[in-house]
Scaffold this motif. Structure first.
Motif, PDB file in Angstrom:
ATOM      1  N   MET A 200       0.471   5.962  -5.273  1.00 39.33           N
ATOM      2  CA  MET A 200       1.370   5.607  -4.165  1.00 39.33           C
ATOM      3  C   MET A 200       2.447   4.653  -4.678  1.00 39.33           C
ATOM      4  N   VAL A 202       5.502   2.101  -3.040  1.00 34.67           N
ATOM      5  CA  VAL A 202       6.211   1.552  -1.875  1.00 34.67           C
ATOM      6  C   VAL A 202       7.434   0.817  -2.400  1.00 34.67           C
ATOM      7  N   LYS A 321      -5.075   5.050  -5.689  1.00 37.90           N
ATOM      8  CA  LYS A 321      -5.763   5.206  -4.391  1.00 37.90           C
ATOM      9  C   LYS A 321      -6.881   4.188  -4.214  1.00 37.90           C
ATOM     10  N   MET A 393       2.297  -3.744   2.970  1.00 35.93           N
ATOM     11  CA  MET A 393       2.751  -2.369   3.229  1.00 35.93           C
ATOM     12  C   MET A 393       1.966  -1.381   2.365  1.00 35.93           C
ATOM     13  N   MET A 394       1.729  -1.764   1.113  1.00 42.28           N
ATOM     14  CA  MET A 394       0.962  -0.890   0.218  1.00 42.28           C
ATOM     15  C   MET A 394      -0.485  -0.766   0.696  1.00 42.28           C
ATOM     16  N   GLU A 396      -1.580  -0.906   3.657  1.00 40.94           N
ATOM     17  CA  GLU A 396      -1.603  -0.003   4.811  1.00 40.94           C
ATOM     18  C   GLU A 396      -1.455   1.458   4.369  1.00 40.94           C
ATOM     19  N   LYS A 397      -0.574   1.658   3.393  1.00 33.03           N
ATOM     20  CA  LYS A 397      -0.340   3.025   2.919  1.00 33.03           C
ATOM     21  C   LYS A 397      -1.608   3.623   2.286  1.00 33.03           C
TER      22      LYS A 397
END
Ligand code: MOS
Length: 765
Positions: A200, A202, A321, A393-394, A396-397
């Motif tokens: 991921m 961000v 992840k 933010m990460m 949450e992602k």
């Protein structure tokens, strides 16, 4: 062998150390982590408390010398200009005016890293010094500056740092507007590889505003020449720094300058550098042969004595992840203002989390506005807001709890130096802070999920700072025959409690009552050298020097008593300010008796702060948890509670510690929600020129504040084991509030201050 004797070894012949070590247990406590100290750590009232609350305390602002004259500075009305002509004749004719200085009639004195001068005909912001009038009264001086005629060549200006970086922007300096011509770049590992390894990514932009320091006591100096020697009363964070700068500016020996500061109403970094006004006053005083006082007004405080630079941060982070961070990228632009000052804010990104691939780029850019200066954790307050926002933010992602995400990426060693920490109890701070705020059950499971117009949320943020202190710091003790003690140190009390902790440390070591101890600080002529008070280093630097002086004094008394009693040191014990034979407590002699037998009137020792250990990183750590309530009809944010859980080594005074936290957190709240310097983009002038337009928090904005200290001592840094708290207290507050706002309303606020307008706009977007 007891640590305190190892530390004070320099005082003894090598051979004596062993024998003293043997008796150390009997002669006072070792300040280990579990030591029960009697005075240190307790919430002892400030020894200067009465002076302050009764109004008898003399601040620099209050100094009045016989025959004193008053100076006032004429400041440039334009954001960028050049002086073509100055005519002071009308002003000089005003009754009561004594002299006027400008670049026309003063020596060239280099200022601001030699990029400018004390009086520079090239004026780079609205507020730059043009001329100074000295007069019989401040009022006459203020009237006179209006009578000075100046022809300005008005030049194009630039306020936006991104604009100022462009080639065709108006230039403040021939070499361009980017400080040092290039950004400050830090790199470890391979940022591209790290991003490629991430599951991921961000990426987002964050901005913070210019914040103005606003200490309670304005910047001021009173100067007085006595022949070729100068005494400066100055509201400063560094008496020796002022001494050195004033002496070099005036080309006189440092020994001819004495700087005095007794009480002070705060600085927050704005009083670390020597002010131009001090040297300006010294020049005028020399010319008129009288003492001169110069004090800024609130307008000048808003405009001209410094600020926290703004920041425009572009952040990008990558994680797997499972929550492992693989890459951290920070790019920022910040305004230095019109004169050089670092505006970078990437240190938190470099150092808080375990990550092998990091790149940070910080541009400090010169613009036509008041100069940036160190402000309570410079860079860290801004950088922590951006970093801790994007970390949330990460989390949450990935679908992970933000605190759990932080724990997965916990840095076990210093990420920049790759050295171990002397101590790090951030994990404990996370755990205890989370428990206190009710992190696991009281947060909104779905951000913005609370029904109704009043939405509550909880957020958190992490703090890292230095603050271990170190040499040079010296303290001299004078023990008098009546058993009273004077402690002298060339440090300064900014309002933080330096007087009190010095007395506490001395009282603890020598077991002398606090009211028999006098603390004399803030005078370069009488006190041994200590460094400036900045970087949260005063207590961790000065307290061990005081302790060392005390231990030496105790050893002097023990040696003397042993000689008097014709026995060896190992038979003696020091207890309760008295010395006796271990075998026979009835032999006890107090300090007066020993000194009488010694035929001494005074015993003097000087202690010093030992070096920090090699091979370690020394940091403070903490976490703050905020609970907020947001009214989505008005956009108003009400901060209900802040829990501050920190590792700061040993607490010297519980009461003053909490004061520091309250101050730092309220200042952080102001930064999060209220405070902002606003410039008019069309005229380049300051719109927030007074305390009505520049909004600071008051009692009405103050939340419940709970302070949790998770550390007992950091014994590796000194045998006091204290780290600083002034700056750490403020660092995570704004970030925690911003994260709590997100938890409350489900919309992320990326620009400080988070005003009601911004909240409503974000909700409507
Ligand atoms: Mo501070 S900003 O080191 O006074």
């Amino acid at each position: 062998m007891c640590a305190r004797f190892i530390k004070s070894k320099h005082f003894f012949e090598e051979g004596m150390v062993e024998s003293l070590a043997e008796v150390s247990e009997a002669n006072g406590k070792v300040w280990d982590e579990d030591a029960e100290l009697d005075v240190v750590g307790k919430g002892v009232s400030r020894i200067d408390g009465y002076d302050k609350v009764s109004g008898t305390a003399k601040y620099t602002f209050d100094i009045k010398l016989p025959n004193m004259a008053h100076a006032k500075i004429l400041r440039c009305p334009h954001p960028h200009a050049r002086i073509k002509r100055i005519d002071t004749s009308k002003a000089l004719n005003l009754k009561g005016v004594l002299a006027i200085h400008s670049h026309q009639n003063t020596p060239t004195i280099p200022w601001f890293w030699n990029m400018s001068q004390l009086y520079d005909a090239h004026l780079r912001y609205q507020g730059d010094e043009v001329a100074t009038v000295v007069a019989e009264t401040e009022r006459i001086a203020s009237e006179a500056i209006k009578l000075i005629e100046v022809d300005y060549e008005v030049l194009p200006f630039v306020l936006d740092p991104s604009e100022a970086m462009k080639d065709d922007a108006p230039k403040l300096y021939e070499q361009g507007n980017i400080l040092r011509g290039k950004p400050d770049i830090y790199e470890r590992g391979d940022i591209e590889k790290g991003m490629a390894e991430a599951d991921m990514i961000v990426e987002d932009k964050f901005s913070t505003q210019v914040e103005v320091h606003h200490p309670t006591e304005v910047h001021c100096s009173v100067v007085n020449w006595d022949g070729d020697r100068l005494t400066v009363y100055d509201s400063t964070q560094g008496i020796f720094a002022v001494r050195d700068t004033v002496a070099s500016s005036l080309k006189i020996p440092t020994s001819h300058v004495r700087v005095i500061k007794k009480y002070m109403g705060g600085g927050f970094g704005s009083k670390l550098d020597t002010g131009k006004y001090t040297v300006i006053a010294a020049l005028l005083a020399r010319e008129i042969g009288r003492p001169v006082r110069i004090a800024m007004d609130r307008k000048e405080m808003n405009q001209s004595v410094g600020n926290r630079p703004d920041s425009f941060q572009h952040l990008k982070i990558g994680a797997k992840k499972d929550g492992t961070l693989t890459a951290l990228s920070h790019y920022s632009i910040g305004s230095s203002g019109a004169y050089p000052s670092g505006a970078g804010c990437s240190w938190p990104m470099r150092s808080v989390y375990q990550c092998d691939n990091v790149k940070t780029t910080d541009f400090s850019v010169l613009i036509n506005a008041g100069q940036g200066r160190a402000f309570r954790a410079p860079g860290h307050v801004q950088g922590t807001f951006g970093m801790e926002s994007i970390i949330d933010m990460m989390a949450e992602k990935i679908g992970m709890d933000p605190l759990e995400f932080r724990l997965i990426n916990y840095a076990e060693q210093d990420q920049v130096s790759r050295q171990p920490y002397t101590s790090k109890k951030l994990r404990e701070a996370y755990e205890q802070g989370a428990k206190a705020i009710g992190w696991w059950d009281r947060r909104q499971k779905v951000p913005g999920g609370m029904p109704g117009p009043l939405k509550r949320g909880i957020g958190m943020a992490t703090q890292i700072w230095w603050g271990g202190g170190g040499p040079p710091a010296y303290a001299t003790m004078k023990l008098n025959r009546d058993g009273s003690l004077d402690v002298l140190a060339g440090t300064q009390d900014l309002g933080t409690g330096t007087y009190t902790f010095i007395a506490q440390v001395a009282a603890e070591v020598l077991e002398i009552p606090m009211d028999q101890i006098s603390v004399i600080i803030g005078d370069t002529a009488t006190c041994p050298y200590c460094a400036s008070s900045g970087g949260s280093t005063t207590a961790p630097s000065v307290a061990p020097a005081v302790k060392d002086a005390g231990e030496q004094m105790k050893e002097k008394l023990l040696s003397a008593a042993a000689a008097i009693m014709e026995t060896s040191l190992t038979n003696m014990t020091y207890w309760g300010g008295k010395i006796s034979l271990i075998s026979d407590p009835s032999t006890s002699m107090d300090i007066s008796a020993i000194m009488q037998k010694m035929n001494e009137r005074i015993l003097v020792t000087t202690g010093r702060r030992s070096a920090n250990p090699d091979g370690y990183a020394i940091n403070t750590f903490g976490a703050q948890f905020a609970e907020v309530e947001v009214d989505i009809q008005t956009g108003k944010i009400h901060v209900l509670r802040i829990v501050a859980a920190h590792d700061i080594g040993r607490v010297l005074n519980q009461q003053m510690l909490e004061n520091q936290f309250h101050g730092g957190i309220i200042q952080g709240l102001g930064f999060a929600l209220l405070e902002e310097r606003v410039m008019d983009p069309y005229t380049g002038t300051l719109l927030t020129m007074n305390m009505c337009d520049y909004k600071m928090p008051t009692m009405m904005d103050t939340p419940q504040i709970d302070v949790i200290i998770v550390s007992k001592s950091d014994p590796l840094i000194s045998d006091v084991g204290a780290k600083g708290i002034g700056e750490p207290a403020m660092i995570p507050t704004a970030a925690a509030i911003a994260n709590a706002v997100y938890n409350a309303i489900g919309v992320r606020m990326k620009s400080l201050p988070i005003t009601p307008n911004k909240v409503l706009d974000a909700l409507n977007a």
